[in-house]
Design an enzyme around this catalytic site. Sequence first.
Site, PDB file in Angstrom:
ATOM      1  N   CYS A  90       0.642  -1.162   0.484  1.00  0.00           N
ATOM      2  CA  CYS A  90       0.182   0.458  -0.013  1.00  0.00           C
ATOM      3  C   CYS A  90       1.096   1.671  -0.335  1.00  0.00           C
ATOM      4  O   CYS A  90       0.510   2.157  -0.570  1.00  0.00           O
ATOM      5  CB  CYS A  90      -1.328  -0.068   1.348  1.00  0.00           C
ATOM      6  N   CYS A  95      -1.926   2.191  -3.052  1.00  0.00           N
ATOM      7  CA  CYS A  95      -2.830   2.757  -2.943  1.00  0.00           C
ATOM      8  C   CYS A  95      -2.508   3.760  -3.504  1.00  0.00           C
ATOM      9  O   CYS A  95      -2.295   5.312  -3.355  1.00  0.00           O
ATOM     10  CB  CYS A  95      -3.692   2.747  -1.415  1.00  0.00           C
ATOM     11  N   LYS A  98      -0.220   5.217  -6.065  1.00  0.00           N
ATOM     12  CA  LYS A  98      -0.971   5.409  -6.441  1.00  0.00           C
ATOM     13  C   LYS A  98      -2.285   6.715  -6.797  1.00  0.00           C
ATOM     14  O   LYS A  98      -2.329   7.702  -7.908  1.00  0.00           O
ATOM     15  CB  LYS A  98      -2.316   4.390  -6.848  1.00  0.00           C
ATOM     16  N   TYR A 231      -8.610  -4.007 -11.344  1.00  0.00           N
ATOM     17  CA  TYR A 231      -9.204  -2.500 -10.557  1.00  0.00           C
ATOM     18  C   TYR A 231      -7.595  -1.353 -10.558  1.00  0.00           C
ATOM     19  O   TYR A 231      -6.710  -0.370 -11.186  1.00  0.00           O
ATOM     20  CB  TYR A 231      -9.631  -2.169  -9.189  1.00  0.00           C
ATOM     21  N   GLU A 235      -6.769   1.490 -13.406  1.00  0.00           N
ATOM     22  CA  GLU A 235      -6.662   2.873 -12.045  1.00  0.00           C
ATOM     23  C   GLU A 235      -5.312   3.403 -12.754  1.00  0.00           C
ATOM     24  O   GLU A 235      -4.723   4.559 -13.062  1.00  0.00           O
ATOM     25  CB  GLU A 235      -6.015   2.606 -10.302  1.00  0.00           C
ATOM     26  N   HIS A 503     -26.735  21.118  -0.957  1.00  0.00           N
ATOM     27  CA  HIS A 503     -27.056  21.394  -2.033  1.00  0.00           C
ATOM     28  C   HIS A 503     -25.813  22.405  -2.625  1.00  0.00           C
ATOM     29  O   HIS A 503     -25.430  23.470  -1.803  1.00  0.00           O
ATOM     30  CB  HIS A 503     -27.944  22.161  -2.100  1.00  0.00           C
ATOM     31  N   GLU A 508     -25.608  13.698  -2.286  1.00  0.00           N
ATOM     32  CA  GLU A 508     -26.911  14.415  -1.757  1.00  0.00           C
ATOM     33  C   GLU A 508     -28.074  13.815  -2.913  1.00  0.00           C
ATOM     34  O   GLU A 508     -29.580  14.086  -2.081  1.00  0.00           O
ATOM     35  CB  GLU A 508     -27.539  16.023  -1.916  1.00  0.00           C
TER      36      GLU A 508
END
Length: 528
Positions: A90, A95, A98, A231, A235, A503, A508
Site C-alpha cells: 500500500c 494505494c 497510486k 482495478y 487505475e 446542496h 445529496e
Amino acid sequence: GLALWGRPLVIELNNAEAPLHGASYQHHGDLQKLLGEGSKAYDYDLIVIGGGSGGLACSKEAAALGKKVMVLDYVVPTPKGTTWGLGGTCVNVGCIPKKLMHQTALLGTAMEDARKFGWEFTDQVTHNWETMRTAVNNYIGSLNWGYRVSLRDKNVNYVNAYAEFVEPHKIKATNKRGKEMFYTAAKFVLATGERPRYLGIPGDKEYCITSDDLFSLPYCPGKTLVVGASYVALECGGFLAGLGLDVTVMVRSILLRGFDQDMANRAGDCMETHGVKFLRKFVPTKIEQLEAGTPGRLKVTAKSTESDAIFEGEYNTVLIAVGRDACTGKIGLDKAGVKVNAKNGKIPVNDEEQTSVPHIYAIGDILEGKWELTPVAIQAGKLLARRLFAGASLKCDYVNVPTTVFTPMEYGSCGYPEEKAVELYGQENLEIYHSLFWPLEFTVPGRDNNRCYAKIICNKLDNERVIGFHYLGPNAGEVTQGFGAAMKCGITKDQLDNTIGIHPTCAEIFTTMEVTKSSDGDITQSGC
C-alpha cells in the site's frame, strides 16, 4: 490456578481436540509442556511475518498490550530489480503512490476546466514525469522512516529478513547478506501479502513491468499497453492517460471482476470518453524487444479469445496487471502444518483469522475469500491482537467494507454488488433505486453530462435496508466513507429519504432518489 501468559487456561478433559480458552493450544505436545514446565520459554509471545499494513498494525497493538513482539519484513526484488522499504504494498507500490499519481491526472483535467472558468494561461502545459516520481518517492521514503521509528517507539523488534518456518513454533530468518537466525514464538501471524502475477509467456518478465515497478520508474513510460482489467489495471491506465500518454488496455473478459458489473462498465465507458483505448477479448502470447531504451520499443503479439484473430502492436511500455499471487509458497507453511489452497496460495481461516494450526493466524490479502484492502488488513490485525492478548471478542466485519476504485471517474461501493444481492436475496425481494447526475462543477466546462451514476440496493424483506451502495462520480472515496458508516448502522431507504442533503453536492443524490430500476423510469437529471 494455571495461567497462560497472564490469562486463565481452561481445559476440557473430555475432548482432546478442544481449544484451550484464550490461546487455542491443541497440538505438538504443548499441553504436556505447559503442564510439565509451567510455561514454555519461547523467544517471543508473537512473531508477525510481513511488515505491511496488517502486520504493522497487529504487531504494534500486541506490543502496546505488553507482549514481546517481533516483525519480519523482506522485499524480494522484482524481475526488473525494483525493491522498497518497510510498509508493504500500500505505502510503497500501491494505494499511496497510486492516489498521488491519480491526483496528478485530476490536476491536468482541472487545468483544462480552469480556462472555462476564466483562468487565462497561454504557455503550453506539459507534464514532467521525473518531477512527479521524485516527489512521490520522497514522500514514500518519509513514510518508511516513520514506520521504523513507530516500531521502535512501541518496542517491536523489527528485522529486515526473509522468514520461513522450520518447525511449528520456530522460524528461520535470512537477511540480504544470507545470514541465518532462528527465532521461536508462542503465536504467529502471517501477513505476507501478495505480489503481481506474470503471464507466463515469452518476454513477460524480461521486458514488461508491473505496478511494483511503475511508481518508481525512472523515465516516462511513453506509449503504454496495460494488460488486464483489474482495478490496478484500470487505475494505472487511467492516470497514465490523464498525464497525456497514449494508453491501451487489453481486456481478456470482463472489467473489475468481483465488482458490480453495471458500475464497472460505466467506469470503463468514462475511461474511453477520456482517451483510453480498450482492446477487448484478447490475451498476449509473446512480448519482443525491438529496441532497448528508457523507454525502449516492444512488439506485442496477442490472440483473440473468441476467434483465430491475431493482434500485433508496438508500445514503449507493457504494464501487466492481471491479478496478484499470495506470498505463501516459500515460507515453510508445510513444516508448520498450515493448510493452504493449492490453487491460489490463499490461506483458509475461521472467523477469528485462525489457520488450521491453532497458534498460527493470518490476516490481509492472503486470506481466502476476503477483501484485499489495506484498511481491512489493519482492522483485522488490531482486532486479532486484542482478542489474543486483551480478552476482547470483536471480530472483523468483511461484508460492509467501503472501498473505492480510483479510475478517472471514481467508483465507490459498500456492501453487495447487484449480482451478489440478487443471488442471495432474489430479484423479487430487492428494490433498486438509481439515478444519473451531472456534478455542478462539470456544467461550466460542459463535460460528462449525466455520466455520473448512483445506485442503492434495498432489501424489501427488511424494511428496505440498504445492502448495496454504489457511486460513480468525483470524490468517490470521500462520499462512500460516510455512507459506509451509515450502512454499518443499518440505514434504510426511508432514513436516507429523511436525511437532508447538502446542496449543491454529488452525495445529496442519495437523499432524493425516487426512480426504481424495476419501473424503468427516466433517470437523467436536468438543472438543480
